[in-house]
Design a protein around this motif. Structure first.
Motif, short mmCIF file in Angstrom:
data_model
loop_
_atom_site.label_atom_id
_atom_site.label_comp_id
_atom_site.label_asym_id
_atom_site.label_seq_id
_atom_site.Cartn_x
_atom_site.Cartn_y
_atom_site.Cartn_z
N ILE A 42 -67.90 61.99 -134.21
CA ILE A 42 -68.31 62.75 -133.19
C ILE A 42 -69.40 63.00 -132.16
N ASN A 43 -69.01 62.86 -131.39
CA ASN A 43 -70.83 63.15 -130.66
C ASN A 43 -71.12 64.60 -130.13
N ASP A 44 -70.09 65.26 -130.23
CA ASP A 44 -70.14 66.78 -129.79
C ASP A 44 -69.72 67.89 -129.90
N LEU A 45 -70.78 69.05 -130.62
CA LEU A 45 -69.81 70.26 -130.83
C LEU A 45 -70.37 71.33 -129.52
N GLN A 46 -69.14 72.12 -129.90
CA GLN A 46 -69.67 73.63 -128.90
C GLN A 46 -68.85 74.43 -128.92
N PHE A 47 -69.28 75.76 -129.33
CA PHE A 47 -68.65 76.86 -129.69
C PHE A 47 -67.51 77.41 -128.31
N ASN A 48 -66.95 78.56 -128.81
CA ASN A 48 -66.52 78.77 -127.19
C ASN A 48 -67.31 80.41 -127.95
N LYS A 49 -67.04 81.31 -126.53
CA LYS A 49 -67.73 82.42 -126.31
C LYS A 49 -68.51 83.41 -127.15
N ASP A 50 -67.15 83.78 -128.49
CA ASP A 50 -67.14 84.68 -129.34
C ASP A 50 -67.56 83.57 -130.64
N GLY A 51 -67.18 82.71 -130.87
CA GLY A 51 -67.67 82.04 -132.42
C GLY A 51 -66.53 81.74 -132.60
N THR A 52 -65.35 81.81 -132.52
CA THR A 52 -64.04 81.67 -133.12
C THR A 52 -63.75 80.75 -133.00
N HIS A 53 -63.67 79.86 -132.28
CA HIS A 53 -63.13 78.48 -131.92
C HIS A 53 -64.71 77.77 -131.43
N PHE A 54 -64.09 76.46 -132.00
CA PHE A 54 -65.45 75.29 -131.25
C PHE A 54 -64.59 73.82 -131.12
N VAL A 55 -65.19 73.53 -130.36
CA VAL A 55 -64.16 71.33 -129.83
C VAL A 55 -65.30 71.13 -130.31
N SER A 56 -64.35 69.47 -130.26
CA SER A 56 -65.69 69.01 -130.82
C SER A 56 -65.09 67.43 -130.16
N ALA A 57 -65.86 66.46 -129.61
CA ALA A 57 -65.74 65.83 -128.83
C ALA A 57 -66.11 63.82 -129.84
N SER A 58 -65.14 63.52 -129.90
CA SER A 58 -64.91 62.12 -130.15
C SER A 58 -65.31 60.65 -129.61
N LYS A 59 -65.21 59.48 -130.35
CA LYS A 59 -65.46 58.16 -129.86
C LYS A 59 -64.19 57.94 -129.97
N ASP A 60 -63.19 58.45 -130.32
CA ASP A 60 -61.41 58.33 -130.84
C ASP A 60 -60.68 58.23 -129.87
N ILE A 76 -71.97 74.26 -139.64
CA ILE A 76 -70.92 73.21 -139.29
C ILE A 76 -71.69 72.08 -138.90
N SER A 77 -71.52 70.44 -139.44
CA SER A 77 -71.58 69.46 -138.95
C SER A 77 -70.68 68.18 -138.60
N GLY A 78 -71.17 67.37 -137.49
CA GLY A 78 -69.80 66.68 -137.02
C GLY A 78 -70.68 65.52 -137.53
N HIS A 79 -70.23 64.33 -138.24
CA HIS A 79 -70.58 62.73 -138.36
C HIS A 79 -70.05 62.13 -138.11
N GLU A 80 -70.42 60.63 -138.40
CA GLU A 80 -70.26 59.85 -137.34
C GLU A 80 -69.25 59.16 -137.75
N ASP A 81 -68.72 59.63 -138.74
CA ASP A 81 -67.22 58.77 -140.14
C ASP A 81 -66.43 59.50 -139.26
N GLY A 82 -66.36 60.74 -138.55
CA GLY A 82 -65.40 61.70 -137.87
C GLY A 82 -65.26 62.61 -138.80
N LYS A 83 -65.40 62.89 -139.33
CA LYS A 83 -66.07 64.02 -140.61
C LYS A 83 -66.40 65.17 -139.81
N ILE A 84 -65.75 66.28 -140.81
CA ILE A 84 -66.07 67.80 -139.75
C ILE A 84 -66.31 68.74 -140.84
N THR A 85 -67.96 69.44 -141.45
CA THR A 85 -68.21 69.46 -142.77
C THR A 85 -68.67 71.05 -142.52
N MET A 86 -68.89 71.57 -143.61
CA MET A 86 -69.25 73.19 -143.46
C MET A 86 -69.75 73.44 -144.70
#
Length: 326
Positions: A192-210, A163-173
């Protein structure tokens, strides 16, 4: 909540991360030497010397035996955690912006920057028996990324996707069996500046310049929650034991003079994961927060800032007793 102040870098922090056990804290910066610290008392154990430019990213494997770094000197390097010696390296045509071990640590993923004549690419490499010959090995897979460059990356479940976060705000699998994009969402309006999983990897949080952070379902990339601020978010982390998310960021000084008279706003901000409500702030940094990480036991967190400091905060008992009014 008096923090431990870790000062081992001459320039701005780019990333911080705990190992799985939480006894070690790793940090990288815009100088060329990542550091490793004892998480308990902030004692510096050592540095990984070899890069000739800014270290943008790193990862540590499951057993804390190997350390992976990507840098602006157009190289990805693999290190022995215990003695700081370089095991091998991969030379690239452009800066290495993101990197991460797979769960098995048999393979690793990294992405390179887009330049005038070079497209951004995602590489999968075999690191099982890595040594000095790594520099001559071809990657297992090379995926060209058309359009916006990759700015953050995660391994999907069972090492089958990335899973990748991109400079234009897109998230791609990306499906690694087929080597192509299988799904993407465009919920962010800026990088998108950062992506981090929760403990079990079922969810992730994104941090963005927006000025938002968002919670996503790992399997479907469905956006579940949004946490809004009035400044760019550089990093976000999910608590392993509480329904809490911490956000860090802030306007850079260069942008403050042109867009706003309000200098500062460099607090770490805590939101409830479900209700999206902010319930606390922690001050301390003298510049934007660039990276955040919860300790694996959830009883403390660390923040790395543009001021070059890493601050380790242990929560007071009142933090765990706080109740929301439902």
């Amino acid at each position: 909540m008096k923090p431990l102040m870790l000062q081992g870098h001459e320039r701005a922090i780019t990333q911080i991360k705990y190992n799985r056990e939480g006894d070690l804290l790793f940090s990288s910066a815009k100088d060329n030497a990542p550091n490793v610290w004892f998480a308990l008392n902030g004692e510096r154990l050592g540095s990984y010397m070899g890069h000739q430019g800014v270290v943008w990213c790193f990862d540590v494997n499951w057993e804390t035996t190997r350390f992976l770094t990507g840098a602006g000197d157009n190289s990805l390097r693999l290190w022995d955690v215990s003695n700081g010696k370089e095991i091998g390296k991969v030379e690239t045509g452009t800066s290495v912006r993101t990197c991460m071990f797979s769960y098995s640590s048999n393979t690793a993923v990294f992405s390179t920057d887009k330049r005038m004549n070079t497209n951004c690419e995602i590489h999968i490499i075999d690191v099982r028996n890595a040594d000095a010959s790594l520099v001559n090995q071809d990657p297992i897979m090379r995926i060209p990324v058309d359009g916006s460059k990759v700015t953050s990356i995660l391994w999907g479940p069972l090492d089958e996707t990335v899973i990748s976060g991109h400079e234009d705000g897109k998230i791609t699998m990306w499906d690694l069996k087929m080597g192509k994009e299988v799904h993407s969402v465009h919920d962010h309006a800026a990088s998108i500046n950062d992506l981090q999983f929760n403990k079990d990897g079922t969810h992730f949080v994104s941090a963005s310049k927006d000025c938002t952070a968002k919670l996503f379902d790992t399997d479907t990339l469905e956006c579940l929650k949004t946490y809004k601020t009035e400044r760019p978010v550089n990093s976000a982390a999910l608590s392993p034991i509480m329904d809490h998310v911490v956000l860090g960021g802030g306007q850079e000084a260069m942008e403050v003079t042109t867009t706003s008279t309000r200098v500062g706003k460099f607090d770490a901000r805590f939101f409830h994961l479900v209700f999206e409500e902010e319930f606390g702030r922690v001050k301390g940094h003298f510049g934007p927060i660039n990276s955040l990480a919860f300790h694996p036991d959830g009883k403390s967190y660390a923040s790395g800032g543009e001021d070059g400091f890493t601050r380790v905060h242990t929560f007071d008992p009142s933090y765990f007793e706080y109740q929301f009014d439902y």
